[in-house]
Design an enzyme around this catalytic site. Structure first.
Site, PDB file in Angstrom:
ATOM      1  N   CYS A 209     -22.635  22.405 -12.366  1.00  0.00           N
ATOM      2  CA  CYS A 209     -22.453  22.016 -10.884  1.00  0.00           C
ATOM      3  C   CYS A 209     -23.659  21.497  -9.988  1.00  0.00           C
ATOM      4  O   CYS A 209     -23.777  20.416 -10.148  1.00  0.00           O
ATOM      5  CB  CYS A 209     -22.029  23.617 -10.191  1.00  0.00           C
TER       6      CYS A 209
ATOM      7  N   HIS B 260     -17.045  24.785 -13.002  1.00  0.00           N
ATOM      8  CA  HIS B 260     -17.287  26.109 -13.569  1.00  0.00           C
ATOM      9  C   HIS B 260     -16.532  26.592 -14.489  1.00  0.00           C
ATOM     10  O   HIS B 260     -15.727  27.652 -14.286  1.00  0.00           O
ATOM     11  CB  HIS B 260     -17.503  26.880 -12.360  1.00  0.00           C
TER      12      HIS B 260
ATOM     13  N   GLU C 208     -17.033  28.669 -16.624  1.00  0.00           N
ATOM     14  CA  GLU C 208     -17.548  29.983 -16.674  1.00  0.00           C
ATOM     15  C   GLU C 208     -16.728  30.890 -15.849  1.00  0.00           C
ATOM     16  O   GLU C 208     -16.829  32.096 -16.077  1.00  0.00           O
ATOM     17  CB  GLU C 208     -19.074  30.277 -16.817  1.00  0.00           C
TER      18      GLU C 208
END
Length: 311
Positions: free
Chosen positions: A142, A235, A237
């Site tokens: 990011c 993202h 994750e």
């Protein structure tokens, strides 16, 4: 195989409950192999939450991995207890003499700040350059992905008028690249950012290939042809409720906060969250560890090839 994390790290209990194999230093020392050395420079405000998210994705591999949690010297956390930082994080100044097979640099909530106005910008630049000498492959997430493009290639990100927030569809553009191995032709992933670099800018930057992109969110996964740098603008994750927590936080500050796209069923915050990105997030990290790190890293890390991409 397990990931080796600092003893008593809060993530250990969470991961163990999820049946993810983690081990402490003593047990790891009994393994007669050279484990992968992976550093995580965690710039996110809630560091404990981010630790769990990233460690979960790193765990799905047959490789044994030693994890170092890294922080920028003299930075005081706002949302994480100082005791946690003292117990589990190493200042960059203490690990800079070490070499790593892989390094992950997280995003940061700095969407509107000019890079030079970031309090630790000088330190970040030092870490970027250090990684080109001491790390086989660096994964930028990011904000870090945009910051690295600026540092190494002089690319200035655009600032979107509204936040890109939600779960977006992406197409695999380079199906033969090892990082995309096993990916469906189309897949979903979370985004949460104001910054944007057009896909065409990545594509025309020497040595960089766009591997996956979406019509609404643009370039998502890009990588250098030598596998030393991977830029992920979203993202993968994120937990199921991470965007929900961000939406609640942002709504408390502004009544005009947009609902995350394609996140709630029927785009209705009162309905269930549609989780559609976990498998591809795990696969991305597994492929990175295998093909961009393990398959190409030298046994003796002191012999890492030296590269510099600075403009």
């Amino acid at each position: 195989m397990p990931i080796r994390i600092p003893e008593n790290l809060p993530a250990q209990n969470v991961l163990t409950q999820e049946n993810i194999f983690v081990m402490d230093l003593a047990r790891a020392g009994e393994q007669d192999i050279r484990p992968m050395e992976v550093g995580i420079l965690n710039l996110m405000p809630n560091k404990i939450e981010t630790e769990i998210q990233i460690l979960r994705l790193l765990s799905n591999t047959p490789l044994q991995i030693n994890i170092d949690l890294i922080r920028i010297d003299d930075q005081v956390p706002k949302n994480t207890p100082q005791s946690h930082m003292d117990d589990f994080y190493q200042p960059f100044s203490q690990i800079k003499a070490k070499q790593y097979d892989g390094l992950i640099i997280t995003g940061a909530p700095l969407g509107f700040k000019a890079y030079e106005d970031v309090t630790y910008w000088t330190q970040i630049q030092e870490i970027f350059d250090w990684a080109q000498i001491n790390v086989q492959s660096t994964l930028y997430l990011c904000w870090a992905a945009h910051a690295a493009m600026y540092h190494f290639h002089g690319v200035v990100r655009d600032i979107r008028p509204t936040k890109l927030s939600g779960i977006f569809e992406h197409a695999v553009l380079a199906p033969t690249n090892e990082l995309m191995r096993g990916f469906d032709p189309y897949f979903f992933a979370p985004h949460s950012r104001f910054g944007n670099i057009p896909e065409a800018v990545y594509a025309k930057t020497p040595g960089i290939e766009v591997l996956a992109a979406g019509s609404e969110c643009g370039a998502y996964i890009c990588a250098t042809t030598d596998k030393r740098q991977v830029f992920v603008t979203g993202h993968p994750e994120y937990d199921a409720d991470t965007l929900l927590q961000e939406y609640i936080r942002d709504s408390a500050q502004s009544s005009e906060t947009a609902i995350p796209v394609n996140y709630f069923k029927a785009d209705d915050p009162s309905q269930e969250i549609l989780v559609r990105w976990r498998s591809h997030g795990t696969l991305l990290y597994t492929n990175w560890l295998n093909y961009y790190v393990y398959q190409v890293t030298p046994y003796d890390l002191t012999t890492l090839p030296k590269h510099s991409y600075s403009i």
